[in-house]
Design a protein around this motif. Sequence first.
Motif, mmCIF file in Angstrom:
data_model
loop_
_atom_site.group_PDB
_atom_site.id
_atom_site.type_symbol
_atom_site.label_atom_id
_atom_site.label_comp_id
_atom_site.label_asym_id
_atom_site.label_seq_id
_atom_site.Cartn_x
_atom_site.Cartn_y
_atom_site.Cartn_z
ATOM 1 N N UNK A 70 0.974 -1.199 -0.085
ATOM 2 C CA UNK A 70 -0.056 0.062 -0.063
ATOM 3 C C UNK A 70 0.946 1.266 -0.077
ATOM 4 N N UNK A 71 2.139 1.138 0.573
ATOM 5 C CA UNK A 71 2.800 2.298 0.546
ATOM 6 C C UNK A 71 2.606 2.625 2.245
ATOM 7 N N UNK A 72 3.708 3.547 2.495
ATOM 8 C CA UNK A 72 3.436 3.810 4.048
ATOM 9 C C UNK A 72 3.232 5.451 4.466
ATOM 10 N N UNK A 73 2.995 5.978 5.342
ATOM 11 C CA UNK A 73 2.672 7.403 5.520
ATOM 12 C C UNK A 73 4.278 7.955 5.755
ATOM 13 N N UNK A 74 4.300 9.323 5.546
ATOM 14 C CA UNK A 74 5.639 10.015 5.393
ATOM 15 C C UNK A 74 6.511 9.635 6.790
ATOM 16 N N UNK A 75 7.450 9.234 6.589
ATOM 17 C CA UNK A 75 8.345 8.989 7.670
ATOM 18 C C UNK A 75 9.828 8.881 7.413
ATOM 19 N N UNK A 76 10.619 8.881 8.305
ATOM 20 C CA UNK A 76 12.126 8.800 8.200
ATOM 21 C C UNK A 76 12.796 7.633 9.022
ATOM 22 N N UNK A 77 13.490 6.649 8.491
ATOM 23 C CA UNK A 77 13.975 5.666 9.216
ATOM 24 C C UNK A 77 15.424 5.644 8.905
ATOM 25 N N UNK A 78 16.321 5.077 9.802
ATOM 26 C CA UNK A 78 17.780 4.839 9.569
ATOM 27 C C UNK A 78 18.029 3.441 9.976
ATOM 28 N N UNK A 79 18.618 2.762 8.599
ATOM 29 C CA UNK A 79 19.200 1.417 8.972
ATOM 30 C C UNK A 79 20.702 1.332 9.172
ATOM 31 N N UNK A 80 21.317 0.419 9.717
ATOM 32 C CA UNK A 80 22.474 0.105 10.084
ATOM 33 C C UNK A 80 22.742 -1.290 9.832
ATOM 34 N N UNK A 81 23.996 -1.472 8.956
ATOM 35 C CA UNK A 81 24.216 -2.794 8.470
ATOM 36 C C UNK A 81 25.638 -3.353 8.911
ATOM 37 N N UNK A 82 25.859 -4.563 8.653
ATOM 38 C CA UNK A 82 27.163 -5.217 8.820
ATOM 39 C C UNK A 82 28.439 -4.478 8.383
ATOM 40 N N UNK A 83 28.307 -3.855 7.183
ATOM 41 C CA UNK A 83 29.277 -3.060 6.502
ATOM 42 C C UNK A 83 29.729 -1.787 7.215
ATOM 43 N N UNK A 84 28.684 -1.404 8.239
ATOM 44 C CA UNK A 84 28.817 -0.141 9.031
ATOM 45 C C UNK A 84 28.190 0.893 8.040
ATOM 46 N N UNK A 85 27.603 0.631 7.295
ATOM 47 C CA UNK A 85 26.837 1.734 6.278
ATOM 48 C C UNK A 85 25.633 1.906 7.164
ATOM 49 N N UNK A 86 25.171 3.461 7.346
ATOM 50 C CA UNK A 86 24.112 3.991 7.629
ATOM 51 C C UNK A 86 23.013 4.351 6.511
ATOM 52 N N UNK A 87 22.152 3.907 6.352
ATOM 53 C CA UNK A 87 21.139 4.362 5.183
ATOM 54 C C UNK A 87 19.956 5.080 5.857
ATOM 55 N N UNK A 88 19.579 6.256 5.090
ATOM 56 C CA UNK A 88 18.685 6.948 5.439
ATOM 57 C C UNK A 88 17.437 6.855 4.542
ATOM 58 N N UNK A 89 16.385 6.325 4.802
ATOM 59 C CA UNK A 89 15.303 6.287 3.972
ATOM 60 C C UNK A 89 13.993 7.149 4.341
ATOM 61 N N UNK A 90 13.479 7.821 3.303
ATOM 62 C CA UNK A 90 12.453 8.656 3.607
ATOM 63 C C UNK A 90 11.197 8.268 2.655
ATOM 64 N N UNK A 91 10.154 8.226 3.126
ATOM 65 C CA UNK A 91 9.080 8.227 2.426
ATOM 66 C C UNK A 91 8.269 9.625 2.604
ATOM 67 N N UNK A 92 8.071 10.293 1.513
ATOM 68 C CA UNK A 92 7.722 11.464 1.272
ATOM 69 C C UNK A 92 6.202 11.972 1.053
ATOM 70 N N UNK A 93 6.043 11.339 -0.333
ATOM 71 C CA UNK A 93 4.801 11.497 -1.007
ATOM 72 C C UNK A 93 3.597 10.777 -0.081
ATOM 73 N N UNK A 94 2.337 10.795 -0.665
ATOM 74 C CA UNK A 94 1.221 10.385 0.221
ATOM 75 C C UNK A 94 1.510 8.842 0.682
ATOM 76 N N UNK A 95 1.311 7.942 -0.412
ATOM 77 C CA UNK A 95 1.322 6.577 -0.018
ATOM 78 C C UNK A 95 2.569 5.963 -0.990
ATOM 79 N N UNK A 96 3.714 6.860 -0.760
ATOM 80 C CA UNK A 96 4.918 6.315 -1.476
ATOM 81 C C UNK A 96 5.510 5.014 -0.843
ATOM 82 N N UNK A 97 6.402 4.588 -1.432
ATOM 83 C CA UNK A 97 7.550 3.796 -0.906
ATOM 84 C C UNK A 97 8.708 4.549 -0.502
#
Lengths: 454, 370
Positions: free
Chosen positions: A10-37
């Motif tokens: 369905x897609x999610x409401x606007x939010x911002x999430x940070x993920x952390x992985x085994x290679x030490x990368x921090x990825x910032x994810x943002x969902x901006x538009x209405x029902x966007x991925x």
Amino acid sequence: MPRTTTVDCIGCPPLRALTFDTLGLIKVLEARDKQGAPRVVERWGEPDSSKGIMAVSMIQCHSNPLLAVARKNGQIEILSPVSGDLQATISSSSDLDLQSDVVGLHLFAKANLELSTRPCTLLTCTSKGNASVRSIDITDSSIESSCLDSSKAWNVCASGSIECCKVDGSEKFALFGGKGVEVNLWDLDNYSKIWNAKSPPKDSLGIFTPTWFTSAAFLRKDDHRKFVAGTNSHQIRLYDISAQRRPVLSFDFRETPIKALAEDIDGNSIYVGNGSGDMASFDIRTGKLLGCFTGKCSGSIRSIVRHPELPVVASCGLDSYLRLWDTKTRQLLSSVFLKQHLLHVVFDSGFTVEEIPQGADLPCKEQSVNEIGVMQGIEAPSLKRKKSSKNKGNVTDSERKKRSKNSKEGKKSKEMMKVRRLCQRVNRNPRKKARARNVKLMKKGCDSYGSNSM
Amino acid sequence: MGAKRKKRSKGSDSDEDDERDSPPPKKQGASASSDSNSIKQKSKKKEILPSMIKNKEKRSEIHAKLKRQKKLEKRNKLKERQAAEKRALELGEEPPEKKVPRTIENTREFDETVCMPDDEELFAGNDADEFSKILSQQQTPKILITTCRFNSSRGPAFISELLSVIPNAHYFKRGTYDLKKIVEYAKKKDFTSMVVVHTNRREPDALLIIGLPDGPTAHFKLSKLVLRKDIKNHGNPTSHKPELVFNNFTTRLGHRVARLIQSLFPQEPEFKGRRVVTFHNQRDFIFFRHHRYIFETKEIKKTDTKGKKDEKGTNEKVPDHKTIARLQECGPRFTLKLISLQHGTFDSKGGEYEWVHKPEMDTSRRRFFL
């Protein structure tokens, strides 16, 4: 015959999430538009296996949020979650032993609020049980080595290895548990152990399962007495330190170790993830399964996080997907493939869509609510009211009219909660039939597990 | 059945919906053999599928008819295509493009985990994984092969062939040791991987590949095992280090599995030995083949280019030698299917999975994971 239809997210409401992985990368994810991925907006750090992120803690605060990250090589970095700028690094080679990884990390939000100079305090715990509370001055000039003002170190356990460490909402108590270590509660004011769990008795066959706690969570923010812990022998236990030293309630979940636990805001339900990628929510008062989160999740779940405001849960794990779920319908909202084994995920609750004018995030929230609740007529205004206190400028005229109709008593938060709770109760009714079947299944499950639970 | 029909005839014949839905009207018509009914049938014939007809004779008749029709259509299409090709050739035009048949593989469902060759993060991830030491030749692989507790007939034969395929592999009797104990032992003795052949009813049916000291554990289903002696005209492999071929490992998981298997073999092939070990992935099944190859020069016969003969007939004085590779199969032949990939070494109780096959993932036959 396998199901051949594809399930669209369905897609999610606007939010911002940070993920952390085994290679030490921090990825910032943002969902901006209405029902966007959500999409990856930024990537911080260079891939390096020695910098894998072991523990994460974040202060959710609007003025100056902070993010602390413990890496595999023993370094602890303090970043700004907004821009990713490095603000301080602590290399642990001096005072922590190198062999053990940092498993627990907590940034204290209280100290951060009090003073403007921001000496931030953090609690670290290594797998060998060396816990320490330190405060660090963050000065923008010296990035490499920030001085340690004061530190207090103590040993949590004599033997075994710590695997989970949590600090409660009031930040006065800390919880430790691990392999060969029963969960114990420490008072952080005077660094003393105030409570220690007792292992459950042998079962009917006289078999004693060795203690191995893999995850823990406090049930409520304001209550340090009740917490849940997940074990390697796929058991979930509820402890109440005011009642007894043995678990008040314990039940099994599937056949692989529990790897992640998260509490809901209401304090009544928990989210559980295990080593083979199954995720479910339980009513912790009764120990009944509310439902599973199904969505082709194939790898061990390492972290589950509940969004502080929106009805969204995020889970991530070794299958390198970040998945966002609806808390009520337990449907998959969207999933993002992030290429590496993910170890942690954190929501940035201070995120609001600012670039798009005319209050783009307001109708979105409404829509997501519409999907969740059937009785939108009651629920929507309550949410709107809450939203309106934040950004008044964005509200359009029609909405204002609605609001004036509905909100007669102003913005009393208690009132709001009542309305929302009422809505939830009403919402459940139309779906009773579907749920009845679930309940039946749940009962079956409970019976089969019944012999094990206390 | 009969009662139903009666009811309908009693009720009303004008109930069109009822008639359209149910196939029995056919039979009714046959018994009544009234003209109006047969006309109705003819108009309906195209809509009715043979499977909806309940009379077996009728059904098979219609089915045969349909089949014949389809066959004819197909043949006509082929003739047309061939004619068009011939015409184009005569006119000296470009022949029409050959159509690519649609297969399950090339209509595969879109998968975001498929690795792109320009993905730098993929290579960074590969450099950081457990096998990079072996694959960059900093470490020579040393393999421990063991079995399940009960092992007889085809099991030992398969293991002896595995020993000939994998260089630097050592067989250890399982005895009554726990697998976890053996893993500990292998770690101590500097083995880099471990292979466990599981037999059920004297037939090998599963393969466990464990990366050591902390690498992943892959659990494969093993099927279609053909041993060397059962292969016709098989060759006998030399002890040279083999060349490796990995086909179609596309996704992130596929790459990881391929690297796990790759780390069983030493990474410097001795081309003198002309030995190839192939792992070919097709629809998530990994086919193992082991060949010897030889290059041969061969004269090309002129007769095989029939169509072009009259055009190019004059200028063919070039020596017709062509090198071809001939293959001779040796060593076992088997198929693997991934069941689970576990994080860390073997731990059936407290293990964490990187990937497990779950029935809910089989949503389509065009969805593949490797």
